[in-house]
Design a protein around this motif. Sequence first.
Motif, mmCIF file in Angstrom:
data_model
loop_
_atom_site.group_PDB
_atom_site.id
_atom_site.type_symbol
_atom_site.label_atom_id
_atom_site.label_comp_id
_atom_site.label_asym_id
_atom_site.label_seq_id
_atom_site.Cartn_x
_atom_site.Cartn_y
_atom_site.Cartn_z
ATOM 1 N N PHE A 25 18.279 78.442 45.944
ATOM 2 C CA PHE A 25 17.943 77.765 44.692
ATOM 3 C C PHE A 25 17.146 76.539 45.113
ATOM 4 O O PHE A 25 17.726 75.589 45.644
ATOM 5 C CB PHE A 25 19.200 77.375 43.914
ATOM 6 N N PHE A 28 17.875 74.851 48.564
ATOM 7 C CA PHE A 28 19.296 75.001 48.896
ATOM 8 C C PHE A 28 19.632 76.467 49.145
ATOM 9 O O PHE A 28 19.325 77.330 48.318
ATOM 10 C CB PHE A 28 20.135 74.450 47.733
ATOM 11 N N ALA A 30 22.085 79.133 48.873
ATOM 12 C CA ALA A 30 23.383 79.497 48.292
ATOM 13 C C ALA A 30 24.015 80.629 49.095
ATOM 14 O O ALA A 30 25.237 80.711 49.204
ATOM 15 C CB ALA A 30 23.206 79.906 46.835
ATOM 16 N N PRO A 49 36.197 78.530 48.642
ATOM 17 C CA PRO A 49 36.126 77.333 47.809
ATOM 18 C C PRO A 49 35.032 77.438 46.749
ATOM 19 O O PRO A 49 34.098 78.234 46.885
ATOM 20 C CB PRO A 49 35.785 76.213 48.795
ATOM 21 N N SER A 50 35.159 76.614 45.746
ATOM 22 C CA SER A 50 34.147 76.519 44.703
ATOM 23 C C SER A 50 32.803 76.159 45.336
ATOM 24 O O SER A 50 32.734 75.299 46.214
ATOM 25 C CB SER A 50 34.590 75.442 43.718
ATOM 26 N N GLY A 51 31.754 76.860 44.928
ATOM 27 C CA GLY A 51 30.425 76.581 45.461
ATOM 28 C C GLY A 51 30.104 77.322 46.738
ATOM 29 O O GLY A 51 29.040 77.134 47.329
ATOM 30 N N SER A 52 31.012 78.221 47.195
ATOM 31 C CA SER A 52 30.784 78.901 48.478
ATOM 32 C C SER A 52 29.812 80.070 48.371
ATOM 33 O O SER A 52 29.410 80.633 49.383
ATOM 34 C CB SER A 52 32.116 79.346 49.087
ATOM 35 N N GLY A 53 29.469 80.477 47.129
ATOM 36 C CA GLY A 53 28.468 81.538 46.973
ATOM 37 C C GLY A 53 29.027 82.860 46.477
ATOM 38 O O GLY A 53 28.315 83.870 46.436
ATOM 39 N N LYS A 54 30.289 82.871 46.051
ATOM 40 C CA LYS A 54 30.927 84.132 45.619
ATOM 41 C C LYS A 54 30.213 84.721 44.401
ATOM 42 O O LYS A 54 29.859 85.898 44.379
ATOM 43 C CB LYS A 54 32.415 83.883 45.282
ATOM 44 N N SER A 55 30.017 83.887 43.376
ATOM 45 C CA SER A 55 29.345 84.389 42.171
ATOM 46 C C SER A 55 27.912 84.804 42.492
ATOM 47 O O SER A 55 27.446 85.839 42.014
ATOM 48 C CB SER A 55 29.320 83.323 41.075
ATOM 49 N N THR A 56 27.247 84.013 43.289
ATOM 50 C CA THR A 56 25.856 84.343 43.625
ATOM 51 C C THR A 56 25.795 85.697 44.324
ATOM 52 O O THR A 56 24.927 86.522 44.025
ATOM 53 C CB THR A 56 25.256 83.243 44.527
HETATM 54 P P1 ADP Z 1 31.128 80.081 43.743
HETATM 55 O O1 ADP Z 1 31.055 81.218 42.802
HETATM 56 O O2 ADP Z 1 31.659 80.440 45.087
HETATM 57 O O3 ADP Z 1 31.856 78.895 43.167
HETATM 58 P P2 ADP Z 1 28.286 79.958 43.289
HETATM 59 O O4 ADP Z 1 27.794 81.254 43.824
HETATM 60 O O5 ADP Z 1 28.412 79.833 41.824
HETATM 61 O O6 ADP Z 1 29.653 79.568 44.011
HETATM 62 O O7 ADP Z 1 27.331 78.812 43.771
HETATM 63 C C1 ADP Z 1 26.963 78.629 45.126
HETATM 64 C C2 ADP Z 1 26.083 77.420 45.232
HETATM 65 O O8 ADP Z 1 24.835 77.689 44.601
HETATM 66 C C3 ADP Z 1 26.642 76.181 44.551
HETATM 67 O O9 ADP Z 1 26.336 75.058 45.319
HETATM 68 C C4 ADP Z 1 25.920 76.138 43.227
HETATM 69 O O10 ADP Z 1 25.796 74.829 42.770
HETATM 70 C C5 ADP Z 1 24.572 76.737 43.582
HETATM 71 N N1 ADP Z 1 23.976 77.441 42.440
HETATM 72 C C6 ADP Z 1 24.473 78.531 41.822
HETATM 73 N N2 ADP Z 1 23.684 78.935 40.824
HETATM 74 C C7 ADP Z 1 22.648 78.052 40.788
HETATM 75 C C8 ADP Z 1 21.469 77.921 39.984
HETATM 76 N N3 ADP Z 1 21.192 78.797 39.007
HETATM 77 N N4 ADP Z 1 20.628 76.891 40.257
HETATM 78 C C9 ADP Z 1 20.890 76.031 41.259
HETATM 79 N N5 ADP Z 1 21.969 76.101 42.062
HETATM 80 C C10 ADP Z 1 22.832 77.093 41.835
#
Ligand code: ADP
Length: 254
Positions: A25, A28, A30, A49-56
Amino acid sequence: MQQRRTVSPTDPFPMVIVERLVKRFGSFNALSGVSLKVAKGEKIVLCGPSGSGKSTLIRCINHIEKHDSGRIVVDGIELTDRIRDINNIRSEVGMVFQSFNLFPHLSVLENCMLAPMKVRGLAEPEAHERAVALLRKVRIHDQAHKYPTQLSGGQQQRVAIARALCMQPKIMLFDEPTSALDPEMVKEVLETIVELAQDGMTMVCVTHEMGFAREVADRVVFMDLGSIVEEGDPSTFFRAPNTDRAKAFLNRII
Ligand code: ADP
Ligand code: MG
């Protein structure tokens, strides 16, 4: 206890192959080079942890996010920009989000019938029959004519699961499916997912529900800072994680 099913390095036909996946992103990272294979029928719990990239990661597998480099192959089909009909690929992959995401202006039944008719080209009677059968499976068929706002959170999430199943996906991805629910509703949703797992569905589930992970996961995958740091069978991972990062994470959530 069911036999655990996990991918072998020589498995010629995994359901999902993720290789050296990078997702940025802006500047950064992810995801910085994630590799993961999911065997047919395997159940993976993804934590970290939160922000580790699981959702991504799971959004890339469903092609909601486009990856920057690396490969994703779902059931033998590589996800690239050149894929003409992304809806068809996406329909192979069922996704359930934390926040249900049902269409508010459609009844429960209509929520379940829409995509099979629009994307799969099912005729209305078949779409109806399939929706009723799957709503019955998640034990919510008696609410079929209600609208999402008339249901509890747990009921809405079970509808979301039925709706995803109506597309007959080859794999189900769950992104923290119970974390927006009141505590008393967590169990009914987890039970629905456990039943699906017992039916043999391939799944990747982001969750911090450790009891669930112990019960159904063939493998726990732990992510931190955009990478897979550690993975293993649930009993080993929870009892004796290898890395300090996993230990610190488990200390925080247990
Ligand atoms: P998790 O699901 O593990 O909490 P995410 O996959 O949501 O983590 O996010 C991983 C990192 O990517 C985080 O630092 C988040 O802020 C960043 N991120 C996720 N989606 C976006 C986006 N659309 N734009 C910018 N940064 C993003
Ligand atoms: Mg997330």
